[in-house]
Design an enzyme around this catalytic site. Sequence first.
Site, short mmCIF file in Angstrom:
data_model
loop_
_atom_site.label_atom_id
_atom_site.label_comp_id
_atom_site.label_asym_id
_atom_site.label_seq_id
_atom_site.Cartn_x
_atom_site.Cartn_y
_atom_site.Cartn_z
N THR A 162 10.19 -9.64 5.74
CA THR A 162 9.95 -10.95 5.13
C THR A 162 10.10 -10.85 3.62
OG1 THR A 162 7.56 -10.62 4.87
CG2 THR A 162 8.32 -11.54 6.97
N VAL A 183 0.82 -1.22 0.00
CA VAL A 183 0.00 0.00 0.00
C VAL A 183 0.85 1.27 0.00
CG1 VAL A 183 -1.92 -1.15 1.16
CG2 VAL A 183 -0.20 0.06 2.53
N ASP A 195 13.29 -3.02 3.71
CA ASP A 195 12.50 -1.79 3.79
C ASP A 195 13.24 -0.69 4.55
OD1 ASP A 195 10.51 -3.02 2.36
OD2 ASP A 195 9.26 -3.46 4.11
N THR A 224 6.28 1.70 3.13
CA THR A 224 7.70 2.02 3.25
C THR A 224 8.01 3.40 2.66
OG1 THR A 224 8.33 -0.31 3.22
CG2 THR A 224 10.01 1.28 2.59
N GLU A 259 7.93 0.69 11.59
CA GLU A 259 7.18 0.19 10.43
C GLU A 259 6.83 -1.27 10.62
OE1 GLU A 259 7.55 -0.64 5.64
OE2 GLU A 259 9.07 0.59 6.61
N ALA A 287 2.05 8.41 -7.08
CA ALA A 287 2.50 7.12 -7.59
C ALA A 287 3.89 7.29 -8.20
CB ALA A 287 1.52 6.61 -8.64
N ALA A 290 4.62 -4.90 9.31
CA ALA A 290 4.66 -5.77 8.14
C ALA A 290 3.22 -6.02 7.72
CB ALA A 290 5.35 -7.09 8.48
N GLY A 291 2.84 -5.48 6.57
CA GLY A 291 1.44 -5.65 6.15
C GLY A 291 0.51 -4.81 7.00
N LYS A 296 12.30 -1.44 11.52
CA LYS A 296 11.49 -2.41 10.79
C LYS A 296 11.30 -3.61 11.69
CE LYS A 296 9.38 -4.28 7.26
NZ LYS A 296 8.10 -3.75 6.72
#
Length: 238
Positions: free
Chosen positions: A41, A13, A50, A16, A109, A201, A111-112, A37
């Site tokens: 993974t 999404v 990341d 990072t 941060e 983006a 994960a997911g 972090k």
Amino acid sequence: MPVLVITGTGTEVGKTVATAAVAAVALAAGRSVAVLKAAQTGVRPDERGDADEVARLAGAVTAVELARYPDPLAPATAARRAGCVPVHPHDIAEAAAKLAAEHDLVLVEGAGGLLVRFDPAGGTLADAAGMLAAPVLVVATAGLGTLNTTELTAREIRSRQLELAGIVIGSWPKAPDLASRCNLADLPIVADAPLLGALPAGAAALEPADFRAAAPTWLAPRLEGMWDAEAFRVREAP
């Protein structure tokens, strides 16, 4: 806000890149920044993770990675498959607290998403945020489907008596569709929290110097930037 926990409404999404933008703006304001972090993974030992990407884009941050697992899975599953020790929420909280003693700002941060499991007991990033009493910044997608995942994430944060700092759109498309443009008004409503930024983006593809120069224009004053949510919404309104 010495510690800020950054989660996403799911994977891929823009979490990072959003973390890097927050770090870059804080550094430009003269603050010392650490990026933690919690678990990396899907990355081999010789690949950049990341935290490394945040440092590349943002600049002179202290980048710390607690664990790395090769399979691109939830941390608990990836640790089990690799036969490695999992990361527990208290490990995350202890590492963040130590970094906070030496830095003005620590960005944690995940994960997911918020409830991705880190250990066999079901420990999550939300548990670590609770131990730290830290606000949570949610990175969301722009388009169709984001309202549901954002509201669910916001409800879970509040159910734990945690502070929801706000929402950042991790990747604002060059040609936004109707859903994306309408979501600028709807995201703050469903989350009951302010929209604090929108990253364009492809921001990660910018040269680091250009990324750092532009980062303040992507984030609101709450995150030490100059982005105006209302002006952005009016400009992009359907």
